[in-house]
Design a protein around this motif. Structure first.
Motif, PDB file in Angstrom:
ATOM      1  N   GLN A 107       0.718  -1.299   0.110  1.00 41.85           N
ATOM      2  CA  GLN A 107       0.036  -0.034  -0.086  1.00 41.85           C
ATOM      3  C   GLN A 107       0.699   1.409  -0.034  1.00 41.85           C
ATOM      4  O   GLN A 107       0.208   2.131  -0.600  1.00 41.85           O
ATOM      5  CB  GLN A 107      -0.956   0.132   1.262  1.00 41.85           C
ATOM      6  CG  GLN A 107      -2.395  -0.488   1.047  1.00 41.85           C
ATOM      7  CD  GLN A 107      -2.981  -0.438   2.311  1.00 41.85           C
ATOM      8  OE1 GLN A 107      -2.768  -1.178   3.341  1.00 41.85           O
ATOM      9  NE2 GLN A 107      -4.227   0.493   2.293  1.00 41.85           N
ATOM     10  N   ASP A 108       1.992   1.030   0.663  1.00 44.17           N
ATOM     11  CA  ASP A 108       2.785   2.279   0.828  1.00 44.17           C
ATOM     12  C   ASP A 108       3.789   2.389  -0.518  1.00 44.17           C
ATOM     13  O   ASP A 108       4.535   1.603  -0.715  1.00 44.17           O
ATOM     14  CB  ASP A 108       3.554   2.268   2.043  1.00 44.17           C
ATOM     15  CG  ASP A 108       4.500   3.707   2.298  1.00 44.17           C
ATOM     16  OD1 ASP A 108       4.533   4.488   1.530  1.00 44.17           O
ATOM     17  OD2 ASP A 108       4.696   3.787   3.597  1.00 44.17           O
ATOM     18  N   GLN A 127      -5.554  -2.341   7.399  1.00 46.49           N
ATOM     19  CA  GLN A 127      -6.175  -1.256   7.044  1.00 46.49           C
ATOM     20  C   GLN A 127      -5.410  -0.123   6.442  1.00 46.49           C
ATOM     21  O   GLN A 127      -5.712   0.269   5.225  1.00 46.49           O
ATOM     22  CB  GLN A 127      -6.810  -0.578   8.234  1.00 46.49           C
ATOM     23  CG  GLN A 127      -7.718  -1.493   9.360  1.00 46.49           C
ATOM     24  CD  GLN A 127      -8.277  -0.696  10.386  1.00 46.49           C
ATOM     25  OE1 GLN A 127      -8.633   0.714  10.235  1.00 46.49           O
ATOM     26  NE2 GLN A 127      -8.533  -1.081  11.503  1.00 46.49           N
ATOM     27  N   ASP A 128      -4.035   0.267   7.005  1.00 52.14           N
ATOM     28  CA  ASP A 128      -3.288   1.217   6.329  1.00 52.14           C
ATOM     29  C   ASP A 128      -1.986   0.625   6.441  1.00 52.14           C
ATOM     30  O   ASP A 128      -1.226   1.041   7.456  1.00 52.14           O
ATOM     31  CB  ASP A 128      -3.604   2.276   7.040  1.00 52.14           C
ATOM     32  CG  ASP A 128      -2.941   3.602   6.369  1.00 52.14           C
ATOM     33  OD1 ASP A 128      -2.057   3.284   5.571  1.00 52.14           O
ATOM     34  OD2 ASP A 128      -3.112   4.781   6.861  1.00 52.14           O
ATOM     35  N   GLY A 129      -1.251   0.265   5.290  1.00 55.18           N
ATOM     36  CA  GLY A 129       0.188  -0.231   5.179  1.00 55.18           C
ATOM     37  C   GLY A 129       1.100   1.046   5.280  1.00 55.18           C
ATOM     38  O   GLY A 129       2.036   0.495   5.451  1.00 55.18           O
ATOM     39  N   THR A 130       0.610   2.171   5.250  1.00 52.67           N
ATOM     40  CA  THR A 130       1.546   3.290   5.372  1.00 52.67           C
ATOM     41  C   THR A 130       1.961   3.532   6.621  1.00 52.67           C
ATOM     42  O   THR A 130       2.818   4.552   6.972  1.00 52.67           O
ATOM     43  CB  THR A 130       1.321   4.553   4.396  1.00 52.67           C
ATOM     44  OG1 THR A 130      -0.097   5.306   5.288  1.00 52.67           O
ATOM     45  CG2 THR A 130       0.527   3.973   3.129  1.00 52.67           C
ATOM     46  N   LYS A 183      -1.897  -1.744  10.511  1.00 49.19           N
ATOM     47  CA  LYS A 183      -0.718  -1.675   9.406  1.00 49.19           C
ATOM     48  C   LYS A 183      -1.077  -2.811   8.443  1.00 49.19           C
ATOM     49  O   LYS A 183      -1.257  -2.605   7.052  1.00 49.19           O
ATOM     50  CB  LYS A 183       0.719  -1.947   9.767  1.00 49.19           C
ATOM     51  CG  LYS A 183       1.784  -1.809   8.612  1.00 49.19           C
ATOM     52  CD  LYS A 183       2.958  -1.712   9.125  1.00 49.19           C
ATOM     53  CE  LYS A 183       4.122  -1.521   7.977  1.00 49.19           C
ATOM     54  NZ  LYS A 183       4.119  -0.540   7.304  1.00 49.19           N
ATOM     55  N   TRP A 184      -1.617  -4.247   8.704  1.00 51.40           N
ATOM     56  CA  TRP A 184      -1.431  -5.027   8.078  1.00 51.40           C
ATOM     57  C   TRP A 184      -2.916  -5.224   7.390  1.00 51.40           C
ATOM     58  O   TRP A 184      -3.134  -5.914   6.335  1.00 51.40           O
ATOM     59  CB  TRP A 184      -1.283  -6.296   8.597  1.00 51.40           C
ATOM     60  CG  TRP A 184       0.233  -6.570   9.049  1.00 51.40           C
ATOM     61  CD1 TRP A 184       1.136  -6.046   8.671  1.00 51.40           C
ATOM     62  CD2 TRP A 184       0.775  -7.302   9.931  1.00 51.40           C
ATOM     63  NE1 TRP A 184       2.363  -6.374   9.366  1.00 51.40           N
ATOM     64  CE2 TRP A 184       2.319  -7.140  10.189  1.00 51.40           C
ATOM     65  CE3 TRP A 184       0.147  -8.207  11.220  1.00 51.40           C
ATOM     66  CZ2 TRP A 184       2.995  -7.828  11.020  1.00 51.40           C
ATOM     67  CZ3 TRP A 184       1.235  -8.949  11.852  1.00 51.40           C
ATOM     68  CH2 TRP A 184       2.413  -8.746  11.961  1.00 51.40           C
ATOM     69  N   THR A 205       3.637   3.804  10.061  1.00 52.88           N
ATOM     70  CA  THR A 205       4.989   3.315  10.141  1.00 52.88           C
ATOM     71  C   THR A 205       5.462   3.457  11.688  1.00 52.88           C
ATOM     72  O   THR A 205       5.315   4.323  12.399  1.00 52.88           O
ATOM     73  CB  THR A 205       5.905   4.303   9.205  1.00 52.88           C
ATOM     74  OG1 THR A 205       5.443   3.964   7.913  1.00 52.88           O
ATOM     75  CG2 THR A 205       7.347   3.796   9.195  1.00 52.88           C
ATOM     76  N   THR A 250       8.224   0.797   5.360  1.00 54.24           N
ATOM     77  CA  THR A 250       8.383  -0.593   6.188  1.00 54.24           C
ATOM     78  C   THR A 250       7.238  -1.510   5.560  1.00 54.24           C
ATOM     79  O   THR A 250       7.560  -2.871   5.827  1.00 54.24           O
ATOM     80  CB  THR A 250       8.092  -0.488   7.722  1.00 54.24           C
ATOM     81  OG1 THR A 250       6.894   0.217   7.824  1.00 54.24           O
ATOM     82  CG2 THR A 250       9.422   0.484   8.317  1.00 54.24           C
ATOM     83  N   ASP A 251       6.307  -1.040   4.877  1.00 53.68           N
ATOM     84  CA  ASP A 251       5.328  -1.964   3.946  1.00 53.68           C
ATOM     85  C   ASP A 251       6.235  -2.665   3.097  1.00 53.68           C
ATOM     86  O   ASP A 251       6.010  -4.031   2.900  1.00 53.68           O
ATOM     87  CB  ASP A 251       4.463  -0.966   3.445  1.00 53.68           C
ATOM     88  CG  ASP A 251       3.122  -1.757   3.356  1.00 53.68           C
ATOM     89  OD1 ASP A 251       2.901  -2.796   3.867  1.00 53.68           O
ATOM     90  OD2 ASP A 251       2.298  -1.420   2.157  1.00 53.68           O
ATOM     91  N   HIS A 259       0.040  -3.349  14.398  1.00 55.00           N
ATOM     92  CA  HIS A 259       0.371  -4.289  13.368  1.00 55.00           C
ATOM     93  C   HIS A 259      -1.197  -4.834  12.734  1.00 55.00           C
ATOM     94  O   HIS A 259      -0.915  -4.709  11.259  1.00 55.00           O
ATOM     95  CB  HIS A 259       0.854  -5.898  14.059  1.00 55.00           C
ATOM     96  CG  HIS A 259       2.405  -5.675  14.081  1.00 55.00           C
ATOM     97  ND1 HIS A 259       3.073  -6.302  14.881  1.00 55.00           N
ATOM     98  CD2 HIS A 259       3.258  -5.246  13.099  1.00 55.00           C
ATOM     99  CE1 HIS A 259       4.234  -6.322  14.914  1.00 55.00           C
ATOM    100  NE2 HIS A 259       4.526  -5.681  13.540  1.00 55.00           N
TER     101      HIS A 259
END
Lengths: 584, 258
Positions: free
Chosen positions: A494-495, B67-70, B64-65, B72, A502-503, B61
């Motif tokens: 996604q990033d 909903q929103d991979g950005t 990030k995994w 950080t 880090t994605d 996590h």
């Protein structure tokens, strides 16, 4: 793209990398590239100690330690390497003390020692106190002490530089190491490091299992980089399951807990290890204890509503002893389980812990391209490497030892090599493979997600190639991993940015895990025997006639571009110890 | 065969062994910042299902995994030993991997932001360089005048070893330093973590450079800037008595005895 030039480049800043850096920096212009900050590495999670036959508290000698290491490894250990490990252990511990490591002390001021699994007096007579320790944070103290000495020596670190590729080049028909390619996490920039010698010290690959003591970042990056460049991986089927991980979480609770007198019990309160290992009991080697725990669970004597764990019982030990010797692990039980280990037993299960296999090296840390040919200028040390001092099963406290003994050796050898040799020319367009890989992942609009594939991989590995394996379970794993590797080609992130992505990092790590999981499963399928950490229910005995040999796996790419794994074998180095039946 | 001793279970053990799913809905309110997207930081809410026994890190996590991979953040070991994931959770510095949801009132939104006093680079990631520079400035390594290396270990009594035990636990996570109001207002101050690591050597009977370290900390940006607010002690995920260590260094500067 930036190009840097150093005599020696070290990949990884855990125990092995920093121990190597201390030596290499004194002798050559050295850079350390690390995916994390130096003190973040998983050496810091090691707890119980570092073995060395100092004989500070009772009679001991390095020959007994050598024997225990070889027996512990179920005779797959290269005996010349084990002898070096046990002999140099003593100076390694003393070196760390001189560097400032705050070991626990005996009443007369020498380094204190405690019992640990598989370490015995006089070839198996009784447990011996051989583990030198600093409370239950020995790994933390080693990591801190090595970092402190790196600061003292002015070691140059490139923090959060993730090495993705190893550059090899042919010089007069000899494959030599030329450099590495790294991705800078903060900026997304790609850096090429040209170096006369390179040491891989990038750690293990435990994250392909679900229940593991390993950090999120232990994704086999070094092994995968070497593998993709055609170098072999040795004994990848041998993976250690530590008996006492916190139930379901996998967080390590040191074997030192049993060294201090802790006892494993089943749901009936029975000290079941007496049945499986009458002499060493709870301090038998880890493969034996982990199998015993699962046998108890399978036969219906597990604890809890689903009978899927056993207890580590410390309640009979005085609270003062727990506070002084095991403060961290008792706090883990309080923090993560909400129980009081003074009065409650701790629910535990075996947890994926340590890769015995890895990049094959000789005792100088030089990487092997096949059974005998060295890759000039390329070294490996620590968990990423396979010397092989651990054989089919590593003894507790021998890994903190391994990183110090072979980290030091690799650091010296690499720096000396750099002195005597010139730079190898970089291959044409050296960063191309990494650029393509990064761009493909970042720009992909694929429909597969990293987390889904990783979760499926971890569940598959736990279900099929853990403590008990059969031809059928391993075949299931091979098939599933093949499917996941296909789907990985369609993965996206996604990033899409460059800054601290880090994605993207996790996507790259997953690619490494998938490659290595396949090597492990294919190697395991071919080993039709049971030895150390590799237990085949369909072949429950050790078969020295056919399998007293190291597995060497090679990546092959056909004319059609199709990848496959070719297995070969390498003889075990035997010196003075004949294989015997292994009893504890 | 040894006697069974575990016939009685505490309520805590029963709860720990429970396999009944008891997910609750929680809100994470996270301070987002990505200069590639916008020059301004902003709060963003995420709703997710978690077991109260899970960690704040598990929640991050999950976001990030799923909903929103950005999103950080740094993390590695996930059990409080590597020091990667210090962050400000509900206004207090903690490690995300050592903070359980049930311990921080999941009824209200859980605020998560980067630690203070260090430049934010993206979301929860800060520039750690000034922190490590202060650490390096106190000469954090054993110094001995004797150039003849002993052939055996140096002797140290168990009492002498115990003297500096507490400050050897430091994992350099920066939770203490970035909780210190003096550090927030003045980036020149060494900060608690550097002093803790100086303490670790000043009070080590084997070390012979205590005077030098004390002189470094006698600087205007040294220990005298400490205002004894105890924020650092509250923040330390390793339970180090940070303020006490700083006071001991101050006392050693006055008495020149350590």
């Amino acid at each position: 793209m930036k190009i840097h030039k150093y005599d020696t480049v070290i990949v990884g800043a855990g125990g092995a990398g920093m121990r190597a850096a201390i030596e290499a920096t004194k002798r050559s212009r050295t850079a350390v590239l690390t995916k994390l900050y130096p003190t973040r590495s998983h050496t810091g999670a090691a707890q119980g100690g570092m073995a060395a036959a100092l004989a500070n508290v009772e009679e001991d000698n390095w020959e007994w330690h050598t024997f225990d290491t070889i027996k512990g490894g179920d005779y797959l250990v290269d005996q010349d390497a084990a002898e070096i490990l046990a002999k140099e252990a003593i100076d390694s511990v003393l070196d760390l003390e001189k560097m400032g490591l705050p070991f626990n002390r005996t009443p007369n001021g020498t380094i204190d020692q405690r019992r640990f699994g598989g370490h015995s007096r006089n070839h198996g007579e009784a447990p011996v106190r051989r583990s030198c320790y600093a409370s239950d944070r020995t790994g933390h103290m080693i990591l801190q002490t090595l970092y402190q000495n790196c600061v003292k020596e002015g070691v140059e670190f490139f923090n959060e530089f993730y090495v993705l590729d190893l550059l090899l080049n042919d010089v007069d028909g000899v494959k030599k190491s030329a450099g590495v390619v790294a991705y800078e996490l903060a900026t997304g920039e790609i850096h090429v490091f040209q170096a006369k010698s390179i040491i891989f010290a990038s750690g293990g690959t435990g994250k392909f299992f679900k229940v593991t003591s390993n950090a999120h970042t232990l994704t086999g990056d070094g092994q995968a980089a070497a593998w993709r460049r055609g170098l072999p991986l040795e004994d990848m089927e041998f993976f250690q399951f530590h008996p006492t991980g916190i139930w379901r979480m996998g967080i390590l609770l040191t074997e030192g807990a049993r060294g201090e007198g802790g006892i494993l019990r089943n749901k009936d309160g029975e000290r079941f290890m007496e049945k499986y290992a009458p002499v060493m009991k709870d301090l038998a080697s880890r493969d034996v204890v982990s199998r015993s725990i699962y046998t108890e669970i399978r036969e219906g004597r597990g604890c809890g509503p689903e009978g899927d764990h056993v207890y580590l019982d410390l309640t009979h030990l005085p609270p003062e002893q727990l506070d002084a010797k095991l403060p961290d692990i008792t706090e883990f039980a309080r923090t993560y389980l909400g129980i009081e280990p003074y009065t409650d037993p701790i629910p535990i299960q075996p947890t994926a812990h340590y890769a015995m296999g890895g990049i094959p090296t000789n005792v100088e840390g030089e990487v092997l391209a096949d059974n005998t040919t060295v890759v000039p200028g390329l070294y490996a040390a620590g968990e990423v490497a396979c010397v092989s001092v651990h054989g089919a099963n590593r003894l507790g406290t021998n890994s903190l030892l391994d990183i110090n003994v072979f980290g030091r050796r690799a650091g010296i050898a690499a720096a000396e090599y750099a002195h005597k040799n010139e730079f190898v020319e970089l291959p044409e367009d050296p960063a191309k493979q990494v650029q393509d890989q990064v761009e493909r992942l970042r720009d992909s609009n694929g429909t597969e997600s990293v987390v889904a594939l990783r979760t499926e991989l971890q569940e598959c590995m736990d279900a099929n190639v853990m403590v008990f394996r059969t031809e059928q379970t391993i075949k299931t794993a091979v098939e599933k991993i093949g499917e996941l590797r296909e789907r990985y080609l369609n993965v996206s992130v996604q990033d899409k940015g460059k800054r601290f992505n880090t994605d993207l990092l996790e996507a790259i790590e997953l690619g490494n895990l998938l490659d290595l999981a396949e090597v492990m499963a294919v190697s395991a399928l071919a080993r039709k025997e049971s030895r150390g950490g590799h237990y085949r229910e369909d072949y429950p005995n050790r078969d020295d006639v056919n399998f007293m040999r190291h597995t060497m796996a090679y990546r092959e790419v056909g004319a059609d571009g199709k990848e496959s794994i070719r297995l070969d074998y390498k003889p075990v180095v035997q010196t003075r110890y004949q294989p015997m039946e292994r009893k504890y | 065969m040894s006697t069974p001793t575990l016939d009685k279970h505490s309520a805590a053990l029963d709860a720990a062994e429970s396999t009944a799913a008891q997910k609750i809905t929680v809100t994470f309110r996270i301070r987002r910042f990505n200069p590639e997207v916008s020059a301004d930081a902003q709060w963003q809410d995420f709703q997710l299902e978690l077991d109260p026994k899970e960690r704040v890190l598990d929640g991050l996590h999950k976001i990030k995994w799923e909903q929103d991979g950005t999103l950080t953040f740094r993390r590695s070991c996930a059990h409080g030993i590597c020091g990667s994931d210090a962050m400000r959770i509900n206004g207090k510095n903690r490690l995300a991997c050592k903070t359980l949801i049930k311990d921080i009132n999941p009824e209200k939104p859980i605020t998560v932001e980067a630690i203070k006093g260090l430049t934010v680079l993206k979301d929860l990631v800060v520039d750690m360089e000034p922190f490590f520079q202060a650490y390096r400035d106190v000469m954090p390594f054993l110094i001995t005048k004797d150039t003849n290396e002993p052939t055996r270990e140096r002797l140290q009594s168990a009492e002498d070893r115990e003297r500096f035990d507490d400050t050897t636990k430091c994992i350099l996570c920066a939770a203490c330093t970035s909780s210190c109001p003096v550090f927030w207002n003045d980036g020149q101050y060494f900060g608690p973590a550097a002093i803790v690591n100086a303490h670790r050597f000043i009070f080590d009977s084997r070390d012979e450079a205590g005077e030098q370290r004390l002189e470094i900390l006698n600087d205007k940006d040294g220990v005298w800037r400490c205002r004894t607010t105890f924020n650092c002690t509250d923040a330390c995920p390793r339970g180090i008595e940070v303020t006490k260590a700083i006071q001991e260094v101050k006392r050693a500067l006055i008495t020149r005895r350590f």
